[in-house]
Design a protein around this motif. Structure first.
Motif, PDB file in Angstrom:
ATOM      1  N   LYS A  61      -1.517  -7.440   9.479  1.00  0.00           N
ATOM      2  CA  LYS A  61      -1.993  -7.578   8.104  1.00  0.00           C
ATOM      3  C   LYS A  61      -1.958  -6.218   7.421  1.00  0.00           C
ATOM      4  CE  LYS A  61      -5.143 -11.371   9.293  1.00  0.00           C
ATOM      5  NZ  LYS A  61      -4.463 -12.471   8.636  1.00  0.00           N
ATOM      6  N   ILE A  62      -1.683  -6.230   6.122  1.00  0.00           N
ATOM      7  CA  ILE A  62      -1.680  -5.013   5.313  1.00  0.00           C
ATOM      8  C   ILE A  62      -2.765  -5.177   4.261  1.00  0.00           C
ATOM      9  CG2 ILE A  62      -0.358  -3.494   3.808  1.00  0.00           C
ATOM     10  CD1 ILE A  62       1.507  -5.873   6.035  1.00  0.00           C
ATOM     11  N   PHE A  63      -3.818  -4.373   4.383  1.00  0.00           N
ATOM     12  CA  PHE A  63      -4.975  -4.458   3.499  1.00  0.00           C
ATOM     13  C   PHE A  63      -4.857  -3.488   2.340  1.00  0.00           C
ATOM     14  CE2 PHE A  63      -6.528  -6.197   7.414  1.00  0.00           C
ATOM     15  CZ  PHE A  63      -7.563  -7.061   7.080  1.00  0.00           C
ATOM     16  N   ASP A  64      -5.294  -3.927   1.172  1.00  0.00           N
ATOM     17  CA  ASP A  64      -5.438  -3.074  -0.004  1.00  0.00           C
ATOM     18  C   ASP A  64      -6.905  -3.178  -0.414  1.00  0.00           C
ATOM     19  OD1 ASP A  64      -5.564  -1.870  -2.492  1.00  0.00           O
ATOM     20  OD2 ASP A  64      -3.672  -2.713  -3.179  1.00  0.00           O
ATOM     21  N   ALA A  65      -7.722  -2.272   0.104  1.00  0.00           N
ATOM     22  CA  ALA A  65      -9.171  -2.330  -0.126  1.00  0.00           C
ATOM     23  C   ALA A  65      -9.514  -2.206  -1.603  1.00  0.00           C
ATOM     24  CB  ALA A  65      -9.875  -1.245   0.691  1.00  0.00           C
ATOM     25  N   LYS A  66      -8.752  -1.404  -2.325  1.00  0.00           N
ATOM     26  CA  LYS A  66      -9.028  -1.194  -3.747  1.00  0.00           C
ATOM     27  C   LYS A  66      -8.911  -2.496  -4.539  1.00  0.00           C
ATOM     28  CE  LYS A  66      -7.794   2.613  -5.831  1.00  0.00           C
ATOM     29  NZ  LYS A  66      -7.002   3.672  -6.487  1.00  0.00           N
ATOM     30  N   SER A  67      -7.890  -3.294  -4.247  1.00  0.00           N
ATOM     31  CA  SER A  67      -7.701  -4.558  -4.983  1.00  0.00           C
ATOM     32  C   SER A  67      -8.413  -5.732  -4.313  1.00  0.00           C
ATOM     33  CB  SER A  67      -6.217  -4.876  -5.133  1.00  0.00           C
ATOM     34  OG  SER A  67      -5.661  -5.244  -3.883  1.00  0.00           O
ATOM     35  N   GLY A  68      -8.932  -5.527  -3.095  1.00  0.00           N
ATOM     36  CA  GLY A  68      -9.601  -6.603  -2.380  1.00  0.00           C
ATOM     37  C   GLY A  68      -8.649  -7.705  -1.953  1.00  0.00           C
ATOM     38  N   THR A  69      -7.448  -7.307  -1.512  1.00  0.00           N
ATOM     39  CA  THR A  69      -6.444  -8.279  -1.082  1.00  0.00           C
ATOM     40  C   THR A  69      -5.779  -7.813   0.212  1.00  0.00           C
ATOM     41  OG1 THR A  69      -4.670  -7.256  -2.364  1.00  0.00           O
ATOM     42  CG2 THR A  69      -5.925  -9.026  -3.452  1.00  0.00           C
ATOM     43  N   LEU A  70      -4.996  -8.703   0.779  1.00  0.00           N
ATOM     44  CA  LEU A  70      -4.148  -8.353   1.915  1.00  0.00           C
ATOM     45  C   LEU A  70      -2.929  -9.241   1.901  1.00  0.00           C
ATOM     46  CD1 LEU A  70      -4.022 -10.638   4.351  1.00  0.00           C
ATOM     47  CD2 LEU A  70      -6.255  -9.772   4.870  1.00  0.00           C
ATOM     48  N   LYS A  71      -1.911  -8.800   2.608  1.00  0.00           N
ATOM     49  CA  LYS A  71      -0.730  -9.618   2.874  1.00  0.00           C
ATOM     50  C   LYS A  71      -0.516  -9.617   4.376  1.00  0.00           C
ATOM     51  CE  LYS A  71       1.764  -9.097  -1.442  1.00  0.00           C
ATOM     52  NZ  LYS A  71       2.975  -8.605  -2.097  1.00  0.00           N
ATOM     53  N   ASN A  72      -0.005 -10.715   4.881  1.00  0.00           N
ATOM     54  CA  ASN A  72       0.335 -10.818   6.289  1.00  0.00           C
ATOM     55  C   ASN A  72       1.767 -10.368   6.498  1.00  0.00           C
ATOM     56  OD1 ASN A  72      -1.846 -12.415   7.970  1.00  0.00           O
ATOM     57  ND2 ASN A  72      -1.869 -13.193   5.886  1.00  0.00           N
ATOM     58  N   GLU A  73       2.003  -9.774   7.638  1.00  0.00           N
ATOM     59  CA  GLU A  73       3.356  -9.402   8.018  1.00  0.00           C
ATOM     60  C   GLU A  73       3.847 -10.493   8.968  1.00  0.00           C
ATOM     61  OE1 GLU A  73       5.820  -5.506   9.553  1.00  0.00           O
ATOM     62  OE2 GLU A  73       3.642  -5.421   9.429  1.00  0.00           O
ATOM     63  N   ILE A  74       4.868 -11.228   8.522  1.00  0.00           N
ATOM     64  CA  ILE A  74       5.322 -12.407   9.262  1.00  0.00           C
ATOM     65  C   ILE A  74       6.829 -12.393   9.478  1.00  0.00           C
ATOM     66  CG2 ILE A  74       3.398 -13.849   8.476  1.00  0.00           C
ATOM     67  CD1 ILE A  74       5.329 -15.074   6.396  1.00  0.00           C
ATOM     68  N   THR A  75       7.300 -13.279  10.317  1.00  0.00           N
ATOM     69  CA  THR A  75       8.702 -13.483  10.700  1.00  0.00           C
ATOM     70  C   THR A  75       9.221 -12.287  11.496  1.00  0.00           C
ATOM     71  OG1 THR A  75       9.957 -12.528   8.842  1.00  0.00           O
ATOM     72  CG2 THR A  75       9.080 -14.772   8.547  1.00  0.00           C
ATOM     73  N   PRO A  76      10.302 -12.466  12.216  1.00  0.00           N
ATOM     74  CA  PRO A  76      10.887 -11.349  12.965  1.00  0.00           C
ATOM     75  C   PRO A  76      11.336 -10.196  12.060  1.00  0.00           C
ATOM     76  CG  PRO A  76      11.784 -13.420  13.763  1.00  0.00           C
ATOM     77  CD  PRO A  76      10.985 -13.729  12.531  1.00  0.00           C
TER      78      PRO A  76
END
Length: 143
Positions: A61-76
């Motif tokens: 997961k890649i967190f952006d604490a400032k925006s209060g969001t995250l994205k998952n790192e998926i697929t090969p």
């Protein structure tokens, strides 16, 4: 106490639940975390499953604490997708404070998913994944 992923992946469901319950929520993390899915806690084949999931499906997961969001790192290919809102709230597991990773309003694919994490050591978080209110698996994040 820092945890080695080999140590965590060998823990039973009860041990993981106890570690989660005994841990504080910590601050909302920021940056990239390597993730390990813990599908079959305590089973000898858990490590092999985690490696397969890590290669083919989910790397972290890649967190952006400032925006209060995250994205998952998926697929090969390490695609960064499946957005979640990140905030502090009470755990569905034990009603104590945790960090909630909420996909209900940000993802069509994962809208029924809710993750909860707690800091178990410096730069290490243990998480729970829920489908609706049913707990599915644990996961471990290392920043």
């Amino acid at each position: 106490m820092a945890y080695d992923i080999e140590q965590v992946i060998k823990m039973s469901e009860d041990e993981l639940d106890r570690l989660f319950s005994d841990s504080e929520s910590g601050e909302i993390p920021d940056g990239e975390a390597k993730g390990t899915a813990i599908i079959a806690p305590g089973a000898g084949y858990n490590h092999a499953i985690a490696q397969i999931v890590n290669y083919f499906a989910w790397q972290g997961k890649i967190f952006d604490a400032k925006s209060g969001t995250l994205k998952n790192e998926i697929t090969p290919f390490g695609l960064r997708a499946i957005l979640a809102r990140v905030y502090k709230g009470d755990s569905w597991f034990d009603q104590k404070p945790c960090i909630v990773l909420d996909y209900s309003e940000t993802s069509v694919v994962a809208q029924r998913i809710r993750d909860e994490i707690r800091k178990v050591a410096d730069k290490q978080y243990l998480g729970k994944v829920y489908w609706g209110k049913k707990q599915l698996i644990h996961f471990f994040l290392q920043f």
